[in-house]
Scaffold this active site. Sequence first.
Site, short mmCIF file in Angstrom:
data_model
loop_
_atom_site.label_atom_id
_atom_site.label_comp_id
_atom_site.label_asym_id
_atom_site.label_seq_id
_atom_site.Cartn_x
_atom_site.Cartn_y
_atom_site.Cartn_z
N ARG A 119 0.72 -1.04 0.10
CA ARG A 119 -0.10 -0.11 0.06
C ARG A 119 0.93 1.23 -0.17
NH1 ARG A 119 -4.90 1.77 -1.43
NH2 ARG A 119 -6.00 2.81 0.22
N THR A 399 -9.50 0.65 -9.80
CA THR A 399 -8.34 -0.34 -9.00
C THR A 399 -8.53 -1.51 -9.97
OG1 THR A 399 -8.84 0.60 -7.05
CG2 THR A 399 -8.29 -1.68 -6.97
N GLY A 490 -13.41 -1.25 -7.19
CA GLY A 490 -14.66 -0.79 -6.71
C GLY A 490 -14.76 0.23 -5.60
N GLY A 491 -13.68 0.56 -5.11
CA GLY A 491 -13.59 1.35 -3.83
C GLY A 491 -14.27 0.76 -2.58
N1 GLY Z 1 -8.24 3.04 -3.53
C1 GLY Z 1 -9.22 2.09 -2.88
C2 GLY Z 1 -8.98 1.32 -1.90
O1 GLY Z 1 -7.83 1.00 -1.69
O2 GLY Z 1 -9.77 1.09 -1.01
#
Ligand code: GLY
Length: 587
Positions: A119, A399, A490-491
């Site tokens: 991340r 994503t 999908g956020g």
């Molecule tokens: N950027 C979307 C997530 O990592 O939840």
Amino acid sequence: MKRAAELSSSRRRGWLIPCLLLAACQLPATDVVSRFPPWWEYGGAAPVTSAAHGMVVAAEPHASRVGRDVLAAGGNAVDAAVATSLALAVTYPQAGNIGGGGFLLARFADGRAAAVDYREQAPAAATRDMYLAADGALTDRSLYGALAAGVPGTVAGLWAAHQRFGSQPWEDLVAPAIELAEHGFEPGRELRQGVRKVLERIAGFDAERRRACAQTVSTFAPALQPGPFRQPELAATLRRIAASGPAGFYDGPVAEALARSMRTAGGLITTEDLERYAAEWREPLRWHYRDHTVLGMPPSSSGGAVMTLMANMLQRYALPDMAWDDPGRIHLSIEAMKRAYADRNAYLGDPAFVDMPLERLLSTAYADERAAGIDRRRATPSTEVAPGLGPAFGRGEQTTHFSIADGSGNAVSVTTTLNTSFGSLVSVEGFLLNNEMDDFAARPGFPNAYGLVQGEANAIEPGKRMLSSMSPSIVLDPDGELLLVTGTPGGSRIISVVFQSIVNALDHGMGVGQLVAAPRVHHQHLPDVLYYEAGGLTAEVVSDLRRRGHDVRAREHFCDVQAIVVLPDGSLTGAADPRGGGLAAGY
Ligand code: GLY
């Protein structure tokens, strides 16, 4: 125990039917029983690819084929994941990346499992209120422009996975991406549409932001011209990565160019931030649902924890006895989602910064307490669903996901991202930078790009990873054998949709083509809205849910699940979500 045995055998019957049909007809594998509305755009099931030896399902066909070819040449699932991911950085730049981050979850035939968290991180100069205007209002600087970028993690993460588990030379795995960038490829409809939108958006920016995005325009405008789309600057960067590994990205000319572009465009990432970046190995979360074990991603993903809580709440109901579109079943799932997301938004964050009550959140005793408040007939308003542990302890839209199985029982599930489509819209050395800083609670208590209302646990701090919803998952059958590899972009909807892909398989016997095509629902606590895919539920089901007190609203199709199911004979079936342009490539 008897109940569990019944569930398990009915699940097996669900798989057996498509297998028998397949064996009898030798037709392309499709799934049987469908209860989706007759007008559902994706019919009963997506096309299914079958394979004996290996399978890669990714959101873009060139990338799927790159991964498949690595497997066919003797590489393992981790080798294929490295090559697929880097190919996506070329052919699916909306989300595939080297300037973003992700999670890689691996499960090996000998039972070992591992997870890499790559991340992005807030730069050292980041501050809690960096996206607030003088009057305290939230600006869009967490979304567009250099200030939106977190320190990228992808190259470090792929390298870490390869160092530990790869079997093929690193440079051989980077080579297909270099080839695609250098010699070009025919861009698909999705990429052309995405580029058109991005160029329009950049054209509407003020002069300063337009300048920051100038390289993005010059890199991607050629994708709209006839002929192969070439990215020579990206090819040069990939060549450095091929030759030097992470040092080709986090050190030397690429790192210096990145930091220079930040200085001129108002971003914060420095060469020191890049040097300091490290991928983290995490212990995969293991949760259980109806005798199956699901491997999921722990924080800094919220996915594994939220799905554990939902599964623990829902185990008490006989969901498999209810039809997929039974309003009572949808109601219970939504009520569980609402409670689990409320806890996510309040308590979860980067484990290096936040003391999370994970043990308690993941316990069945806590799920029992949470589920006790669920009324089977009435929706509980979100205002009455406070985070269950009292005041917080301290917390696709682009994503992409790909699933890999290598036929020896090894599987890799990867979700990777720039955050929204084409990230911050700022490019350097031919690659896009993420806008992942928007995944923080830039203003705790107020919604981000996904409408998520998050708390202090996910406030911005230097060096912190922003909380993610990305949920790469791997499901094992009651004997511990690989059954399903799944995930989606999908956020905030990632978690609910991955969960539905799993329960649709385990509760409703859906095969891979059907579980990627199935209509989806979503609730994330705030806003207090039950979203469903337009056309995915009948008017009767929608009315029933409204009578129960849900604010039910249709949204355009969401998410892009890429999944692999292992059939009882050990063969692989894969399907790409028909909402996107992906491909299941097997051999
Ligand atoms: N950027 C979307 C997530 O990592 O939840």
